[in-house]
Design an enzyme around this catalytic site. Structure first.
Site, mmCIF file in Angstrom:
data_model
loop_
_atom_site.group_PDB
_atom_site.id
_atom_site.type_symbol
_atom_site.label_atom_id
_atom_site.label_comp_id
_atom_site.label_asym_id
_atom_site.label_seq_id
_atom_site.Cartn_x
_atom_site.Cartn_y
_atom_site.Cartn_z
ATOM 1 N NE ARG A 101 -4.884 2.333 0.617
ATOM 2 C CZ ARG A 101 -5.001 1.879 1.872
ATOM 3 N NH1 ARG A 101 -6.024 2.281 2.607
ATOM 4 N NH2 ARG A 101 -4.145 1.000 2.346
ATOM 5 C CB CYS A 105 -0.911 0.018 1.221
ATOM 6 S SG CYS A 105 -1.930 -1.459 1.379
#
Length: 413
Positions: A88, A72
């Site tokens: 994100r 991530c």
């Protein structure tokens, strides 16, 4: 995880083998042999655990897969009016079955506890939108009606939660509950920081995984304030994050120190130099960024995300800034096959399952998926913030690109 077994074995071997160089040969040989035996034993133990974990992970009943995402990447950029756009990616090695999730005000939420400490209960103060997985009533990423946004990101090897004996009378949360607790209760980063002393995050095993998932958290608000929350040494450590970037392990403080290795990088073109009487000019544009790491490891992604977000030229609020964030986000998109572990075969083929962008001023939340990389919008203005039910929305299926029409005749010269 797969890489961790070899890394742990290597660290163990290094621990026992390194000092042997200064010992008599016989002692060194025995110590090194002992280290190798320990390393092989540890690798076999981890291998068994990994096989079991993969089997569990692939089970249809798995519930907390988003906590295992490894790659991530998150960051913010600013608009030319000082607005904040948060972005994100979410990576994992098999489908998370994520859905969009809307939690209205005045909803009863119960966190996960254990036998000794029941989970905290609260009534949501602020409506929140975001992403879940497998229909769970908790968020892996989201934004609330006040413009507080953030996500949880995988934090292997370093996450260390509070022991049960130290919980006291504080509200108990499982690792996967903290983000939902923060977004549904608080309007900004300062309020979250002030309230952290009231909660404790225990090392609760997720029953289907059979182990405690390690995560850390990034939070940003409409003023531009950002923090990182990390469970280290049994405590929740909070860091102001002036960079507004977060990836995965090591801890945030390590990433900040690592920036010192890249102080010469610049988006500005390197000047020509005279060498042996000859003028040597850089090849093409971007020579100021020679040396920026291009792999998908967390330290490298941290450096690239910071570089892109800091170099981006601020533009108008709304969609122009959302599109700018999207262009940056595309640099962290992982296609199937780029990150994998041969020991786990197909189960380890990690890829970017979805990406999100949150406009903290206009309160719009955008998302796109691996199958459909077209941004979709969730707008607080279109939702009943006092609705009676928590709502789920399936992600849009793959879309066939619309055909372009070529029909206008070109004018004659």
């Amino acid at each position: 995880m797969p890489a961790h077994s070899s890394q742990s074995a290597a660290r163990l071997a290094a621990r026992f083998g390194g000092p042997c160089l200064t010992l008599p040969r016989l002692v060194a040989s025995r110590a090194l042999a002992q280290a190798r035996r320990h390393a092989r034993r540890l690798a076999r133990q981890l291998s068994r655990r990994l096989r079991a974990s993969v089997a569990l992970a692939m089970a249809a009943t798995m519930t907390l897969a988003p906590l295992e995402a490894i790659a991530c990447t998150s960051f913010t950029i600013r608009t030319n009016t000082k607005g904040v756009i948060y972005s994100r990616t979410m990576e994992f090695g098999f489908p998370l079955q994520s859905q969009t999730m809307f939690i209205p005000r005045k909803q009863e939420i119960v966190a996960t506890g254990n036998d000794a400490h029941p989970g905290a209960k609260w009534t949501t103060k602020y409506a929140t939108i975001g992403m879940n997985a497998f229909g769970l009533k908790c968020l892996s990423d989201g934004m609330n009606e006040k413009g507080l946004a953030g996500g949880l990101l995988y934090f292997p090897d370093y996450a260390s939660y509070t022991p049960d004996a130290d919980a006291g009378n504080r509200q108990v949360l499982a690792p996967w509950d903290l983000l939902t607790w923060a977004l549904t209760n608080f309007a900004n980063v300062a309020e979250v920081k002030a309230a952290l002393s009231q909660i404790v995050v225990l090392g609760i095993k997720e029953p289907h995984l059979g182990f405690v998932p390690g995560v850390h958290y990034t939070l940003h608000d409409a003023s531009g304030a950002s923090i990182v929350i990390e469970p280290i040494d049994g405590q929740l450590k909070v860091y102001d994050n002036p960079y507004s970037v977060l990836t995965n392990s090591p801890p945030f403080a390590w990433h900040e120190m690592n920036l010192r290795n890249y102080v010469k990088l610049s988006p500005t073109q390197a000047p020509a130099r005279v060498i042996a009487g000859q003028t040597i000019r850089p090849l093409g544009e971007g020579s100021g960024l020679l040396g920026i790491p291009g792999d998908t490891t967390p330290p490298s992604r941290f450096i690239r995300a910071l570089g892109f977000s800091q170099a981006a030229v601020p533009t108008d609020p709304g969609m122009p800034s959302v599109r700018l964030a999207e262009h940056i986000l595309n640099n962290f998109d992982i296609p199937k096959g780029w990150a994998q572990d041969p020991a786990l075969k197909e189960a380890s083929i990690e890829y970017t399952q979805w990406s999100v962008i949150a406009d903290l001023q206009n309160l719009r939340y955008y998302l796109k998926t691996y199958e459909d990389p077209t941004l979709r919008e969730l707008d607080f203005k279109q939702l009943d913030l006092d609705g009676k039910d928590i709502l789920l929305g399936p992600l849009h299926p793959a879309v066939v690109p619309p055909a372009l029409t070529v029909s206008n005749k070109m004018a004659a010269n």
